[in-house]
Design a protein around this motif. Structure first.
Motif, mmCIF file in Angstrom:
data_model
loop_
_atom_site.group_PDB
_atom_site.id
_atom_site.type_symbol
_atom_site.label_atom_id
_atom_site.label_comp_id
_atom_site.label_asym_id
_atom_site.label_seq_id
_atom_site.Cartn_x
_atom_site.Cartn_y
_atom_site.Cartn_z
ATOM 1 N N ARG A 12 80.353 86.425 68.303
ATOM 2 C CA ARG A 12 80.124 85.405 69.329
ATOM 3 C C ARG A 12 81.343 85.253 70.223
ATOM 4 O O ARG A 12 81.234 85.094 71.434
ATOM 5 C CB ARG A 12 79.789 84.050 68.670
ATOM 6 C CG ARG A 12 78.389 83.991 68.110
ATOM 7 C CD ARG A 12 77.990 82.584 67.709
ATOM 8 N NE ARG A 12 78.998 81.868 66.952
ATOM 9 C CZ ARG A 12 79.091 81.840 65.625
ATOM 10 N NH1 ARG A 12 78.205 82.498 64.889
ATOM 11 N NH2 ARG A 12 80.027 81.148 65.022
ATOM 12 N N HIS A 13 82.516 85.326 69.622
ATOM 13 C CA HIS A 13 83.749 85.177 70.402
ATOM 14 C C HIS A 13 83.939 86.369 71.353
ATOM 15 O O HIS A 13 84.452 86.189 72.459
ATOM 16 C CB HIS A 13 84.957 85.020 69.477
ATOM 17 C CG HIS A 13 86.185 84.589 70.188
ATOM 18 N ND1 HIS A 13 86.310 83.342 70.757
ATOM 19 C CD2 HIS A 13 87.332 85.239 70.476
ATOM 20 C CE1 HIS A 13 87.490 83.240 71.339
ATOM 21 N NE2 HIS A 13 88.132 84.382 71.179
ATOM 22 N N ALA A 16 92.109 83.352 74.199
ATOM 23 C CA ALA A 16 90.899 83.907 73.588
ATOM 24 C C ALA A 16 91.226 85.142 72.749
ATOM 25 O O ALA A 16 90.681 85.326 71.658
ATOM 26 C CB ALA A 16 89.873 84.244 74.656
ATOM 27 N N LYS A 37 82.619 93.426 77.531
ATOM 28 C CA LYS A 37 82.854 93.142 76.115
ATOM 29 C C LYS A 37 83.677 94.252 75.472
ATOM 30 O O LYS A 37 84.599 93.999 74.714
ATOM 31 C CB LYS A 37 81.518 92.988 75.380
ATOM 32 C CG LYS A 37 81.175 91.564 75.086
ATOM 33 C CD LYS A 37 79.888 91.315 74.350
ATOM 34 C CE LYS A 37 79.266 92.390 73.544
ATOM 35 N NZ LYS A 37 78.016 91.980 72.902
ATOM 36 N N LYS A 45 82.574 87.165 78.840
ATOM 37 C CA LYS A 45 82.322 86.210 79.924
ATOM 38 C C LYS A 45 83.618 85.890 80.669
ATOM 39 O O LYS A 45 83.643 85.823 81.897
ATOM 40 C CB LYS A 45 81.706 84.935 79.342
ATOM 41 C CG LYS A 45 81.350 83.898 80.359
ATOM 42 C CD LYS A 45 80.716 82.693 79.680
ATOM 43 C CE LYS A 45 80.452 81.599 80.686
ATOM 44 N NZ LYS A 45 79.900 80.403 80.038
ATOM 45 N N LEU A 46 84.714 85.705 79.912
ATOM 46 C CA LEU A 46 86.013 85.428 80.550
ATOM 47 C C LEU A 46 86.496 86.612 81.385
ATOM 48 O O LEU A 46 87.162 86.424 82.400
ATOM 49 C CB LEU A 46 87.071 85.110 79.492
ATOM 50 C CG LEU A 46 87.036 83.734 78.839
ATOM 51 C CD1 LEU A 46 88.133 83.635 77.786
ATOM 52 C CD2 LEU A 46 87.188 82.633 79.869
ATOM 53 N N ASN A 96 81.554 87.904 72.815
ATOM 54 C CA ASN A 96 80.683 87.596 73.957
ATOM 55 C C ASN A 96 81.398 86.649 74.916
ATOM 56 O O ASN A 96 81.309 86.805 76.134
ATOM 57 C CB ASN A 96 79.369 86.963 73.482
ATOM 58 C CG ASN A 96 78.451 87.967 72.823
ATOM 59 O OD1 ASN A 96 78.559 89.165 73.076
ATOM 60 N ND2 ASN A 96 77.560 87.494 71.972
ATOM 61 N N TYR A 97 82.097 85.677 74.365
ATOM 62 C CA TYR A 97 82.853 84.733 75.190
ATOM 63 C C TYR A 97 83.963 85.463 75.954
ATOM 64 O O TYR A 97 84.186 85.230 77.149
ATOM 65 C CB TYR A 97 83.435 83.624 74.310
ATOM 66 C CG TYR A 97 84.361 82.701 75.044
ATOM 67 C CD1 TYR A 97 83.895 81.848 76.045
ATOM 68 C CD2 TYR A 97 85.719 82.671 74.745
ATOM 69 C CE1 TYR A 97 84.756 80.996 76.728
ATOM 70 C CE2 TYR A 97 86.580 81.826 75.411
ATOM 71 C CZ TYR A 97 86.094 80.990 76.403
ATOM 72 O OH TYR A 97 86.953 80.161 77.079
ATOM 73 N N ILE A 98 84.645 86.377 75.276
ATOM 74 C CA ILE A 98 85.703 87.158 75.946
ATOM 75 C C ILE A 98 85.103 87.985 77.076
ATOM 76 O O ILE A 98 85.678 88.089 78.157
ATOM 77 C CB ILE A 98 86.460 88.035 74.922
ATOM 78 C CG1 ILE A 98 87.378 87.142 74.080
ATOM 79 C CG2 ILE A 98 87.253 89.136 75.605
ATOM 80 C CD1 ILE A 98 88.129 87.846 72.982
#
Length: 177
Positions: free
Chosen positions: A71-72, A55, A29, A78-79, A74-76
């Motif tokens: 939240r985004h 992203a 992150k 994950k990516l 966190n998504y990044i």
């Protein structure tokens, strides 16, 4: 008495604690946040997938929405698991330390200039330089070296020496070093 297999001992080497997984996710992150803060020019030097680039672009658009951005990110993170982390780290290291790389380049060019001026066999030095960098002009190099040697002998200000350095800096690029 039934025998239970002792698989838990075999899997011991591959086992990673939940805390370690969380630390790794947090590091990804943070890396993603650093990438999101880069400008477009520097971002282009980072080897990222299309999904990651999209992203990052979205993260820049929602930067004023705090919870959505959290939240985004966190998504990044994950990516980031799917990205080539070594290549990304190398590119970021180059960006973080660009002043050091530029200083090293300046020193190399200064040493090359001094070597050209102080050499007894300037023609051989010029030829080896032209072999490595064929787009340089032989006549201009000869002229600048000759004038710099003359200035050095007469103990006058090193105008030609500076001009030779400038010529080398403008025409020998990082990829050519």
């Amino acid at each position: 008495m039934s025998e239970t297999p002792n698989n838990w001992q075999d899997d011991d080497d591959d086992w990673i604690s939940k805390s370690q997984l969380k630390r790794e996710a947090q590091q990804l992150k943070v890396l993603g946040q650093e990438i999101c803060q880069l400008n477009a020019e520097r971002l282009a030097t980072i080897p990222l997938s299309e999904a990651m680039l999209d992203a990052v672009a979205l993260a820049k658009r929602i930067s004023n929405k705090r919870e959505a951005l959290r939240r985004h990110m966190n998504y990044i993170g994950k990516l980031m698991r799917e990205e080539d982390l070594e290549a990304i780290e190398a590119a970021l290291d180059k960006i973080r330390n660009r002043h050091l790389y530029e200083n090293q380049r300046q020193h190399k060019l200064e040493m090359l200039r001094d070597k050209l001026i102080q050499s007894q066999d300037s023609e051989a030095q010029i030829q080896s330089l032209l072999d490595a960098h064929p787009f340089l002009e032989r006549q201009k190099l000869r002229q600048l070296i000759r004038q710099a040697k003359k200035e050095l002998a007469e103990n006058t200000p090193p105008k030609s020496s500076r001009e030779l350095f400038r010529y080398l800096r403008e025409n020998i690029h990082e990829a050519d070093d």
